[in-house]
Design a protein around this motif. Structure first.
Motif: not given
Length: 300
Positions: A69-79, A100-108, A159-164, A242-245
């Motif tokens: 959760l620490v890792v996920a919270a950093f990349f999905c929320n705090a950062l 922001n719309a580049t998130t799915p491409l980073w996710s893929l 956006s890249a952080s969300y994909a991670v 990827t679909s969620a993104a």
């Protein structure tokens, strides 16, 4: 995609798509990026914790889950929360929507690297590219200023952080025995702590937020953070990272619709065409989706 997942994606796009407006209002009326980050995370955590208690869902108790959760919270929320607030200080909402719309491409890309995307169908890849092309058509960034500014780079980093985060959450947190609502609450609690620790390192000059800033950050925290984060978790668990993104492709459509209806902004042929292209891209991504590692375990 199931009917329930489609409904969650629609609500998520509506609530998440308005986040750019609330961030801009909070910044313009007296709050700093760090303050917005902490407040929205804390309010979102409070909402999800209350919902988890009502549903009698218990927060995780093992150290392994909290470590993830620490890792996920950093990349999905705090950062990303902080980077979005920093970026919108100098970048308009049109450019922000494109980045922001580049998130799915980073996710893929991340999915291909870590092995969660196997045997990628050509039409699915085409859907991702078409969706991004539609977003570019909507906002026409070649007519905007600041695309190569530090603010734009901050938004791209978010956006890249969300994909991670989506990839990490799909592999390490979803389907591991903790209910999604409790897991979402635990992650935002962790994000609040991480963000608060960073406050002393930011500009702590006295601020005087007005009622508009307070209202904006409250809506941002409760609806565009707490509720949307739970919906995001469900989509990652149900449909894969990827679909969620791909919900990022729908955010520009929401912002344009709100601008047209509420602010009487002009909806020209270029923008309307871009919206249709975005929807076509999302449809291709969902139609030819293959199971991933994160999707092998159903939500309990």
């Amino acid at each position: 995609m199931t009917r329930g997942s489609s409904a969650r994606m629609a609500v998520l796009a509506l609530l998440w798509g308005s986040a750019f407006l609330w961030i801009k209002l909070a910044l313009d009326n007296g709050l700093t990026p760090a303050q917005i980050t902490v407040i929205r995370a804390a309010l979102g955590a409070a909402v999800l914790l209350g919902l988890a208690c009502l549903a009698r869902q218990r927060l995780p108790r093992d150290r392994t889950t909290w470590g993830h959760l620490v890792v996920a919270a950093f990349f999905c929320n705090a950062l990303p929360f902080f980077l979005y607030a920093v970026g919108e200080q100098s970048v308009d909402s049109g450019v922000a929507g494109v980045l922001n719309a580049t998130t799915p491409l980073w996710s893929l890309l991340i999915g291909l690297i870590i092995g969660t995307e196997r045997g990628l169908h050509r039409l699915r890849l085409a859907g991702l590219l078409i969706g991004f092309a539609g977003t570019l058509l909507i906002f026409a960034p070649w007519h905007e200023s600041g695309l190569l500014s530090w603010g734009a780079l901050a938004l791209l980093g978010a956006s890249a952080s969300y994909a991670v985060a989506f990839a990490y959450m799909g592999r390490k947190l979803t389907g591991q025995g903790t209910e999604p609502l409790a897991l979402s609450a635990a992650q935002l609690i962790t994000a609040t702590g991480l963000s608060a620790l960073a406050l002393p390192a930011t500009d702590m000059a006295p601020t005087s937020p007005n009622s508009t800033a307070v209202f904006a950050v409250v809506v941002l925290g409760i609806f565009s953070t707490g509720i949307t984060f739970y919906l995001s978790y469900r989509l990652v668990a149900d449909e894969g990272a990827t679909s969620a993104a791909t919900v990022g492709y729908l955010l520009p459509i929401v912002s344009i619709a709100l601008g047209t209806i509420v602010l009487d902004e002009r909806l020209d042929l270029r923008v309307l065409t871009g919206m249709l292209v975005v929807l076509a891209g999302v449809g291709l991504v969902q139609r030819h989706k293959r199971p991933t590692v994160a999707e092998d375990v159903p939500v309990k």
